[in-house]
Design an enzyme around this catalytic site. Structure first.
Site, short mmCIF file in Angstrom:
data_model
loop_
_atom_site.label_atom_id
_atom_site.label_comp_id
_atom_site.label_asym_id
_atom_site.label_seq_id
_atom_site.Cartn_x
_atom_site.Cartn_y
_atom_site.Cartn_z
CG PHE A 70 -2.27 -0.72 0.84
CD1 PHE A 70 -2.25 -1.96 0.22
CD2 PHE A 70 -3.49 -0.15 1.11
CE1 PHE A 70 -3.41 -2.61 -0.12
CE2 PHE A 70 -4.68 -0.78 0.77
CZ PHE A 70 -4.64 -2.02 0.15
CE1 TYR A 122 -13.52 -5.33 8.23
CE2 TYR A 122 -11.78 -5.41 6.57
CZ TYR A 122 -12.89 -5.97 7.18
OH TYR A 122 -13.38 -7.17 6.73
CE1 TYR A 182 -5.03 3.23 12.14
CE2 TYR A 182 -6.48 3.92 13.92
CZ TYR A 182 -6.12 3.00 12.96
OH TYR A 182 -6.86 1.84 12.82
P1 NDP Z 1 -2.92 -5.27 11.73
O1 NDP Z 1 -1.89 -4.25 12.04
O2 NDP Z 1 -2.93 -6.57 12.46
O3 NDP Z 1 -2.94 -5.58 10.16
C1 NDP Z 1 -2.65 -4.63 9.20
C2 NDP Z 1 -1.85 -5.33 8.14
O4 NDP Z 1 -1.47 -4.37 7.17
C3 NDP Z 1 -0.56 -5.95 8.71
O5 NDP Z 1 -0.39 -7.25 8.17
C4 NDP Z 1 0.50 -5.01 8.19
O6 NDP Z 1 1.76 -5.63 8.01
C5 NDP Z 1 -0.12 -4.62 6.88
N1 NDP Z 1 0.59 -3.50 6.28
C6 NDP Z 1 1.32 -2.53 6.87
N2 NDP Z 1 1.87 -1.74 5.95
C7 NDP Z 1 1.47 -2.22 4.75
C8 NDP Z 1 1.72 -1.85 3.41
N3 NDP Z 1 2.54 -0.83 3.09
N4 NDP Z 1 1.15 -2.56 2.42
C9 NDP Z 1 0.35 -3.62 2.70
N5 NDP Z 1 0.10 -4.04 3.94
C10 NDP Z 1 0.64 -3.34 4.95
O7 NDP Z 1 -4.31 -4.53 11.92
P2 NDP Z 1 -5.77 -5.14 12.10
O8 NDP Z 1 -5.91 -6.41 11.38
O9 NDP Z 1 -6.09 -5.07 13.53
O10 NDP Z 1 -6.59 -3.99 11.35
C11 NDP Z 1 -7.50 -4.25 10.28
C12 NDP Z 1 -8.28 -2.99 10.00
O11 NDP Z 1 -9.02 -2.63 11.17
C13 NDP Z 1 -7.43 -1.77 9.64
O12 NDP Z 1 -8.09 -1.03 8.65
C14 NDP Z 1 -7.39 -0.97 10.93
O13 NDP Z 1 -7.21 0.41 10.67
C15 NDP Z 1 -8.77 -1.25 11.49
N6 NDP Z 1 -8.85 -1.10 12.94
C16 NDP Z 1 -7.99 -1.77 13.77
C17 NDP Z 1 -8.04 -1.60 15.13
C18 NDP Z 1 -7.10 -2.30 16.05
O14 NDP Z 1 -7.27 -2.19 17.29
N7 NDP Z 1 -6.13 -3.07 15.56
C19 NDP Z 1 -9.05 -0.71 15.75
C20 NDP Z 1 -9.93 -0.07 14.79
C21 NDP Z 1 -9.83 -0.27 13.44
P3 NDP Z 1 2.84 -5.57 9.22
O15 NDP Z 1 2.17 -6.19 10.41
O16 NDP Z 1 3.99 -6.32 8.66
O17 NDP Z 1 3.10 -4.10 9.43
#
Ligand code: NDP
Length: 300
Positions: free
Chosen positions: A40, A102, A128
């Site tokens: 991304f 999300y 964020y």
């Molecule tokens: P995670 O951080 O577990 O997952 C996000 C994923 O995106 C990770 O695998 C991360 O990789 C990856 N990522 C980071 N940078 C890039 C990039 N440049 N290109 C592609 N992928 C990338 O988050 P969640 O699964 O918890 O979050 C899912 C959704 O929910 C998101 O939209 C988040 O904003 C939203 N959300 C999450 C909350 C929370 O408490 N976690 C609360 C509210 C909303 P890596 O781990 O290697 O960085």
């Protein structure tokens, strides 16, 4: 149905690989996927991937979720959280594909004590939250068919999370202080993934459901209440804790200064989601207890 999933290795992405698989052909990508770009930080590459796969549904679970780090790298957070999803929306619109995305309770300023509804004005307190709000605006503004789910306090058995940190600290320390003036609902990645799959099924049959929804587990708690639940559960499961129940102490947010400000009222009203998709959302305790059971069964 062909589904293109981004962010397959995150908490939610991992669970989506399971819940989306029965819906059709699933192409699941990560930021370091080789044949197709899933990074991304390269919005052009993401757009090319959508054109190459030509999916019926795009599900975006990738995000820059390091809330404090985002304060010192706002451009990177903006590219990943807002610019790349905006490109996804444009490509989805051209293809006539659905875009599932999300977002977060952090789009709100945390004032008051009533649950936020989808039509309430946003007012993010940190980078964020600003970038996630920008993603919502771009997706809605693009005119593509979309499902945007705002959630909060996501946990999963896989990877690190607040509950695991509390379990560790509860076995190392004799005193714990935990923030008690931020209120929200811990929400399982598995619940998010299951509701997403159900909503996609509904959406492909009933296009009018396109929109923004609040999606969190039922009930509410503070981080302090969450920590107490985790440690009580562990104690009852026979884990030997070094911290006594009366030495887990509530403190205000300012006891833990951090680069990003966080909202105090993260309550989200889920009525719209439950009515539209005819769903019942289980309590946060149900999901956390299930995750703890999995973690504790795996522990040596
Ligand atoms: P995670 O951080 O577990 O997952 C996000 C994923 O995106 C990770 O695998 C991360 O990789 C990856 N990522 C980071 N940078 C890039 C990039 N440049 N290109 C592609 N992928 C990338 O988050 P969640 O699964 O918890 O979050 C899912 C959704 O929910 C998101 O939209 C988040 O904003 C939203 N959300 C999450 C909350 C929370 O408490 N976690 C609360 C509210 C909303 P890596 O781990 O290697 O960085």
């Amino acid at each position: 149905m062909k589904i293109l999933l981004f962010g397959k290795s995150g908490q939610v992405g991992w669970e989506l690989q399971r819940s989306l698989a029965p819906l059709g052909e699933l192409v699941a990508l990560d930021f370091d996927s080789q044949e197709l770009c899933g990074d991304f930080s390269r919005p052009d590459g993401i757009a090319e991937t959508v054109r190459a796969v030509a999916p019926d549904v795009i599900v975006n679970a990738a995000a820059h979720t390091a809330v404090d780090k985002a304060e010192s790298e706002p451009e990177q957070a903006r590219t990943i959280n807002a610019l790349a999803p905006a490109r996804l929306a444009r490509e989805a619109g051209k293809l006539g594909a659905w875009l599932v995305h999300y977002s977060t309770d952090y789009v709100f300023d945390g004032s008051g004590s009533t649950p936020w509804v989808e039509t309430d004005s946003a007012g993010p307190l940190n980078v964020y939250g600003i970038t996630k709000l920008d993603s919502e605006d771009a997706i809605i503004g693009s005119g593509c068919r979309h499902l945007i789910f705002r959630t909060s306090w996501v946990f999963a058995a896989r990877g690190g999370n607040f509950a695991k940190t509390m379990l560790r600290l509860g076995q190392e320390r004799d005193r714990l202080t935990v923030i008690d003036d931020q209120i929200g609902a811990p929400t399982g990645a598995d619940l998010l993934a299951d509701v997403t799959a159900h909503a996609i099924r509904t959406a492909v049959l009933r296009q009018s459901v396109s929109g923004l929804y609040h999606l969190v587990a039922a009930g509410e708690t503070s981080w302090y209440g969450y920590a107490q639940f985790v440690l009580n559960f562990a104690r009852q499961a026979g884990v030997t804790l070094t911290v006594a129940a009366d030495n887990i102490l509530p403190v205000p947010s300012n006891a833990f200064p951090s680069p990003a400000r966080r909202p105090k009222n993260s309550r989200l009203d889920t009525g719209k989601l439950q009515n539209t998709f005819n769903l019942n959302l289980p309590s946060w305790q149900t999901g956390v207890a299930r995750m703890l059971t999995e973690i504790l069964e795996k522990a040596p």
